[in-house]
Enzyme design. Structure first.
Site, PDB file in Angstrom:
ATOM      1  N   ASN A 104      -3.474  -5.757  -7.950  1.00 15.64           N
ATOM      2  CA  ASN A 104      -4.736  -5.110  -7.584  1.00 15.64           C
ATOM      3  C   ASN A 104      -4.639  -3.587  -7.486  1.00 15.64           C
ATOM      4  O   ASN A 104      -5.659  -2.901  -7.534  1.00 15.64           O
ATOM      5  CB  ASN A 104      -5.209  -5.671  -6.245  1.00 15.64           C
ATOM      6  CG  ASN A 104      -6.442  -4.972  -5.729  1.00 15.64           C
ATOM      7  OD1 ASN A 104      -7.547  -5.169  -6.243  1.00 15.64           O
ATOM      8  ND2 ASN A 104      -6.273  -4.120  -4.719  1.00 15.64           N
ATOM      9  N   TYR A 153      -9.408   4.615 -17.035  1.00 16.91           N
ATOM     10  CA  TYR A 153      -9.583   3.364 -16.302  1.00 16.91           C
ATOM     11  C   TYR A 153     -10.001   2.232 -17.241  1.00 16.91           C
ATOM     12  O   TYR A 153      -9.450   1.122 -17.186  1.00 16.91           O
ATOM     13  CB  TYR A 153     -10.629   3.577 -15.207  1.00 16.91           C
ATOM     14  CG  TYR A 153     -10.938   2.382 -14.355  1.00 16.91           C
ATOM     15  CD1 TYR A 153     -10.052   1.949 -13.381  1.00 16.91           C
ATOM     16  CD2 TYR A 153     -12.148   1.695 -14.507  1.00 16.91           C
ATOM     17  CE1 TYR A 153     -10.356   0.853 -12.575  1.00 16.91           C
ATOM     18  CE2 TYR A 153     -12.459   0.613 -13.703  1.00 16.91           C
ATOM     19  CZ  TYR A 153     -11.557   0.194 -12.746  1.00 16.91           C
ATOM     20  OH  TYR A 153     -11.852  -0.882 -11.946  1.00 16.91           O
ATOM     21  N   ASP A 213       0.858  -1.178   0.000  1.00 14.94           N
ATOM     22  CA  ASP A 213       0.000   0.000   0.000  1.00 14.94           C
ATOM     23  C   ASP A 213       0.898   1.232   0.000  1.00 14.94           C
ATOM     24  O   ASP A 213       2.100   1.133   0.277  1.00 14.94           O
ATOM     25  CB  ASP A 213      -0.924   0.008   1.233  1.00 14.94           C
ATOM     26  CG  ASP A 213      -2.144   0.893   1.038  1.00 14.94           C
ATOM     27  OD1 ASP A 213      -3.179   0.370   0.578  1.00 14.94           O
ATOM     28  OD2 ASP A 213      -2.055   2.106   1.310  1.00 14.94           O
ATOM     29  N   LYS A 269      -7.854  -1.176 -18.045  1.00 22.28           N
ATOM     30  CA  LYS A 269      -8.382  -2.504 -17.765  1.00 22.28           C
ATOM     31  C   LYS A 269      -8.541  -3.339 -19.037  1.00 22.28           C
ATOM     32  O   LYS A 269      -8.372  -4.565 -19.012  1.00 22.28           O
ATOM     33  CB  LYS A 269      -9.711  -2.397 -17.025  1.00 22.28           C
ATOM     34  CG  LYS A 269      -9.588  -1.831 -15.612  1.00 22.28           C
ATOM     35  CD  LYS A 269      -8.639  -2.642 -14.741  1.00 22.28           C
ATOM     36  CE  LYS A 269      -8.700  -2.231 -13.283  1.00 22.28           C
ATOM     37  NZ  LYS A 269      -7.736  -2.989 -12.450  1.00 22.28           N
TER      38      LYS A 269
END
Length: 305
Positions: free
Chosen positions: A92, A158, A39, A162
């Site tokens: 992720n 985005y 993170d 993706k």
């Protein structure tokens, strides 16, 4: 029921301090894998590690923004230094900078592409190098989105990232097959901070956080549930049970799991000697243009009040 055992395996999960990423990390650890949590916020990453350890798992934190080659190397090296190897990578990490095309800035576009698309590339490359050196195979689990499969209003950056991840999934599954490294994309749909901003979903998510279950029309009809629902797919794809599964985009959410199709030609027409613009205009509506494809994520179907 088959038992999924990841004992002895080591995983890196990017963007795993909270939300879906944290659920993926917990699921891997619960099935025996040691996990490198990642993170950008040190406190969040350390809290995630603590929650995994309190549940009986093994984890360490690596605080770095995903995107650069240096960050990718740090993540892989941390796995090897702490646990001796790397077997699973889950990409992720992501951010949002939603705006319509004419209002999206270069910075909005670049930031999302760097984290999602370049970050997936750099981390997968570093992981693939290490897995190939180990010579024992591995699993790359890339995180896609319905926006990348269908497009979504206000998400140029985005959706493009993706969609690129889906294409990389197919490409890398071919390139890494001989090394026994599987490459798959998951397409999760879950109650997160992002979906909570959708007005139609907000009251159901709020009720869920108050202890009420999500109704069947969401869990089954929309394939919409909790991050933990989506997390079940990750240990499966990382396990020997999925060793023959590669190059696939698999959707999961709520009570639903689904296989996404790959783009392919659906209609064709031919003209001797090739096509002219006029001939295309004449033939379009009765040949290849007879049933144009839809775009966008279908609106959720809520019961009538």
């Amino acid at each position: 029921m088959s038992s999924i055992d990841l004992s002895g395996k080591v995983a890196v999960v990017t963007g795993s301090g909270r939300g879906l990423g944290l659920a993926y990390a917990h699921a891997l650890a619960a099935h025996g894998a040691s996990v490198v949590v990642n993170d950008v916020d040190e406190a969040v990453a350390e809290a995630a590690v603590k929650s995994i350890e309190e549940a009986g798992g093994r984890a360490v934190a690596e605080v770095v923004p995903v995107g650069s080659s240096e960050a990718a190397e740090r993540l892989v090296n941390r796995a090897v230094e702490e646990f001796g190897r790397l077997d699973v990578l889950v990409t992720n990490a992501g951010i949002l900078r939603d705006k319509v095309l004419w209002k999206m800035t270069d910075e909005d576009f670049d930031a999302v592409i760097t984290t999602h698309l370049k970050g997936t590339f750099t981390c997968a490359r570093a992981a693939a190098v290490r897995m190939r050196e180990q010579g024992e195979g591995g699993s790359l689990i890339l995180v896609g989105s319905p926006a990348g499969q269908r497009g979504n209003f206000g998400q140029t950056n985005y959706a493009a990232a993706k969609a690129g991840i889906a294409a990389m999934t197919r490409t890398w599954s071919m390139e890494l097959g001989r090394a026994n490294i599987t490459v798959n994309a998951i397409v999760p749909v879950a109650a997160t901070a992002m979906t909570e901003t959708i007005p139609a979903f907000a009251p159901y998510i709020e009720a869920m956080r108050g202890g009420e279950p999500l109704p069947d029309f969401l869990r089954k009809g929309e394939g919409f549930g909790t991050p933990e629902d989506c997390a079940a797919l990750v240990p499966f794809l990382a396990s020997e049970a999925a060793r023959g599964v590669t190059g696939q985009c698999v959707g999961i959410g709520g009570d639903k799991v689904a296989l996404w199709s790959h783009p392919q030609e659906i209609r064709a027409a031919y003209a001797d000697g090739g096509w002219t613009p006029g001939a295309l205009a004449d033939a379009w509506s009765t040949s290849v243009g007879a049933e144009l494809q839809s775009v966008g994520i279908p609106a959720p179907k809520f019961p009538e009040a």
